[in-house]
Design an enzyme around this catalytic site. Structure first.
Site, PDB file in Angstrom:
ATOM      1  N   HIS A 197      27.403  46.892  30.922  1.00  0.00           N
ATOM      2  CA  HIS A 197      27.537  46.272  32.244  1.00  0.00           C
ATOM      3  C   HIS A 197      28.313  47.230  33.140  1.00  0.00           C
ATOM      4  CE1 HIS A 197      28.187  43.589  35.455  1.00  0.00           C
ATOM      5  NE2 HIS A 197      29.463  43.342  35.198  1.00  0.00           N
ATOM      6  N   CYS A 255      27.630  37.991  34.843  1.00  0.00           N
ATOM      7  CA  CYS A 255      27.214  39.373  34.558  1.00  0.00           C
ATOM      8  C   CYS A 255      26.493  39.509  33.221  1.00  0.00           C
ATOM      9  CB  CYS A 255      28.420  40.301  34.610  1.00  0.00           C
ATOM     10  SG  CYS A 255      29.298  40.200  36.156  1.00  0.00           S
ATOM     11  N   ASN A 275      29.104  46.642  41.084  1.00  0.00           N
ATOM     12  CA  ASN A 275      28.825  45.591  40.114  1.00  0.00           C
ATOM     13  C   ASN A 275      27.785  44.622  40.701  1.00  0.00           C
ATOM     14  OD1 ASN A 275      28.880  43.371  38.428  1.00  0.00           O
ATOM     15  ND2 ASN A 275      31.099  43.239  38.303  1.00  0.00           N
TER      16      ASN A 275
HETATM   17  N1  ACO Z   1      42.287  49.588  47.676  1.00  0.00           N
HETATM   18  C1  ACO Z   1      43.569  49.979  47.576  1.00  0.00           C
HETATM   19  N2  ACO Z   1      44.456  49.344  46.783  1.00  0.00           N
HETATM   20  C2  ACO Z   1      44.009  48.295  46.076  1.00  0.00           C
HETATM   21  C3  ACO Z   1      42.690  47.841  46.136  1.00  0.00           C
HETATM   22  C4  ACO Z   1      41.809  48.530  46.982  1.00  0.00           C
HETATM   23  N3  ACO Z   1      40.513  48.207  47.117  1.00  0.00           N
HETATM   24  N4  ACO Z   1      42.554  46.776  45.323  1.00  0.00           N
HETATM   25  C5  ACO Z   1      43.738  46.556  44.756  1.00  0.00           C
HETATM   26  N5  ACO Z   1      44.634  47.460  45.220  1.00  0.00           N
HETATM   27  C6  ACO Z   1      46.038  47.598  44.880  1.00  0.00           C
HETATM   28  C7  ACO Z   1      46.641  46.292  44.438  1.00  0.00           C
HETATM   29  O1  ACO Z   1      47.072  45.538  45.562  1.00  0.00           O
HETATM   30  C8  ACO Z   1      47.808  46.765  43.594  1.00  0.00           C
HETATM   31  O2  ACO Z   1      48.862  47.136  44.445  1.00  0.00           O
HETATM   32  P1  ACO Z   1      50.384  46.786  44.045  1.00  0.00           P
HETATM   33  O3  ACO Z   1      50.634  47.530  42.751  1.00  0.00           O
HETATM   34  O4  ACO Z   1      51.147  47.291  45.208  1.00  0.00           O
HETATM   35  O5  ACO Z   1      50.408  45.294  43.881  1.00  0.00           O
HETATM   36  C9  ACO Z   1      47.280  48.044  42.960  1.00  0.00           C
HETATM   37  O6  ACO Z   1      46.140  48.450  43.752  1.00  0.00           O
HETATM   38  C10 ACO Z   1      46.822  47.869  41.519  1.00  0.00           C
HETATM   39  O7  ACO Z   1      46.037  46.708  41.433  1.00  0.00           O
HETATM   40  P2  ACO Z   1      45.410  46.233  40.068  1.00  0.00           P
HETATM   41  O8  ACO Z   1      44.637  44.958  40.292  1.00  0.00           O
HETATM   42  O9  ACO Z   1      46.436  46.242  38.990  1.00  0.00           O
HETATM   43  O10 ACO Z   1      44.394  47.433  39.815  1.00  0.00           O
HETATM   44  P3  ACO Z   1      43.528  47.699  38.532  1.00  0.00           P
HETATM   45  O11 ACO Z   1      43.784  49.050  38.064  1.00  0.00           O
HETATM   46  O12 ACO Z   1      43.588  46.577  37.536  1.00  0.00           O
HETATM   47  O13 ACO Z   1      42.063  47.709  39.134  1.00  0.00           O
HETATM   48  C11 ACO Z   1      40.122  46.281  39.292  1.00  0.00           C
HETATM   49  C12 ACO Z   1      41.553  46.541  39.753  1.00  0.00           C
HETATM   50  C13 ACO Z   1      39.276  47.434  39.755  1.00  0.00           C
HETATM   51  C14 ACO Z   1      39.621  44.989  39.923  1.00  0.00           C
HETATM   52  C15 ACO Z   1      40.077  46.175  37.763  1.00  0.00           C
HETATM   53  O14 ACO Z   1      41.070  45.300  37.324  1.00  0.00           O
HETATM   54  C16 ACO Z   1      38.748  45.690  37.230  1.00  0.00           C
HETATM   55  O15 ACO Z   1      37.763  46.387  37.290  1.00  0.00           O
HETATM   56  N6  ACO Z   1      38.680  44.504  36.594  1.00  0.00           N
HETATM   57  C17 ACO Z   1      37.506  43.999  35.933  1.00  0.00           C
HETATM   58  C18 ACO Z   1      36.390  43.571  36.832  1.00  0.00           C
HETATM   59  C19 ACO Z   1      35.222  43.086  35.995  1.00  0.00           C
HETATM   60  O16 ACO Z   1      34.883  43.660  34.995  1.00  0.00           O
HETATM   61  N7  ACO Z   1      34.618  41.975  36.326  1.00  0.00           N
HETATM   62  C20 ACO Z   1      33.630  41.465  35.363  1.00  0.00           C
HETATM   63  C21 ACO Z   1      32.515  40.857  35.734  1.00  0.00           C
HETATM   64  S1  ACO Z   1      32.291  40.316  37.366  1.00  0.00           S
HETATM   65  C22 ACO Z   1      31.328  38.849  37.266  1.00  0.00           C
HETATM   66  O17 ACO Z   1      31.146  38.264  36.253  1.00  0.00           O
HETATM   67  C23 ACO Z   1      30.804  38.285  38.577  1.00  0.00           C
END
Ligand code: ACO
Length: 326
Positions: free
Chosen positions: A253, A113, A283
């Protein structure tokens, strides 16, 4: 006379097909409400069957060349930032070179990214060194081919698209004022496609276990993204020798609205000065910041004389920032 490198033409291409959150509800166990509130994403673009990274890149490149008033034969170098290139080799940049009718040297850059600000730093440095005069840089991704469409924690996040810029000498009073690049390979496991490279060549097992698709520890990446993006913004501003208040627009980003809000809060940049378009695209990895810059310019959010800070963060881990005067 002091010279500066800067952007003299921008282009963008996103595939026609829109995949909405509601449509995703019928593919995996998710809801529009979860995706909207946890990420800020409403829809994303998905490449058509057979449409590759070099196809998207070439479309964006043609527009950037047109807007720069240049032809493909004017180019001295092409750099394509991508982690979803057409093939492991040859480079996507070589395929773009032929598709747009250029004959100059060409290579790919893999910084996930952070790919666009990395490419901008390379191009700016080469222009200032006097080695090349007109450099085409592109961020292009077709990540939809590397997603596990049954993994709800990743498949809702990503989209396909490309953006391009021509970098050249822009004279003394505008252009790239600073660049800051960083990487930390200790966190390489947090975000990767495990199979398909020399560490794990593709096999029946790797495909059955879906190891050729993107795997991410989202919550760890989230924390590191906020901390390092905020730090990188401040570093680029300090290197540019200007004050934070001088920044007219921050282009972060576009991975998650909550990351963007946290970065704005940490750097004390008001949200009114932050460009956001992830609701439409999700993204797009290396295409994210360049497409955002393109849209910010096109919509008039960026005017001549404005100071722009751009910051990205991605797999590697890598992160990068730049300050430009438009
Ligand atoms: N729909 C419904 N529920 C979901 C989904 C979904 N799509 N995805 C995850 N959940 C659930 C999980 O299973 C979890 O359930 P549980 O508590 O029963 O286990 C709950 O939601 C919370 O999951 P988390 O992973 O803790 O959710 P979080 O608030 O951290 O959000 C996310 C997840 C959106 C992926 C976030 O962590 C994020 O944006 N991370 C950074 C991503 C990023 O910046 N990537 C960088 C670059 S990418 C590259 O370089 C290619």
């Amino acid at each position: 006379m002091k010279r500066n490198a800067g952007i003299v033409g921008l282009g963008c291409y996103v595939p026609e097909k829109i995949l909405t959150n509601l449509e995703l509800e019928s593919i995996v166990e998710t809801t529009d409400e979860w995706i909207r509130t946890r990420t800020g994403i409403l829809e994303r673009r998905i490449a058509a069957k057979g449409q590759s990274s070099s196809d998207l890149a070439s479309q964006a490149a043609r527009e950037a060349l047109k807007n720069a008033g240049l032809g493909a034969s004017d180019l001295d170098l092409i750099i394509v930032a991508t982690i979803s290139g057409d093939m492991l080799f040859p480079s996507t940049a070589c395929l773009v070179q032929t598709k747009i009718g250029a004959t100059c040297p060409a290579f790919d850059l893999a910084a996930a990214c952070s790919g666009f600000p990395y490419a901008l730093a390379m191009a700016g440095g080469l222009v200032l060194a006097g080695q090349y005069k007109k450099i085409l840089i592109i961020g292009s991704e077709v990540l939809s081919g590397f997603i596990d469409w049954q993994d709800r924690s990743t498949c809702v996040l990503f989209g396909d698209g490309a953006g391009a810029a021509v970098v050249s000498d822009v004279g003394p009073d505008k252009g790239i004022l600073s660049t800051y690049l960083a990487a930390d390979g200790r966190y390489a496991d947090l975000l990767k496609i495990p199979a398909g490279g020399s560490a794990m060549p593709p096999s029946l097992e790797s495909v059955q276990q879906k190891l050729h698709t993107l795997k991410m520890n989202g919550s760890e990446v989230f924390k590191l993204a906020v901390r390092n993006m905020a730090d990188a913004v401040l570093k680029a501003i300090a290197l540019a020798g200007i004050s934070l208040e001088k920044i007219d627009l921050l282009i972060p980003h576009q991975a998650n609205l909550r990351i963007i809000q946290a970065v704005a809060e940490r750097t004390h940049v008001p949200l009114s000065k932050v460009f956001i378009n992830l609701d439409k695209y999700g993204n797009m990895s290396s295409a994210s910041t360049i497409v955002a810059l393109y849209e910010a310019v096109k919509s008039g959010r960026i005017q001549p004389g404005n100071h722009i800070a751009m910051v990205a963060f991605g797999s590697g881990l890598t992160w990068a920032s730049t300050v430009m005067k438009w």
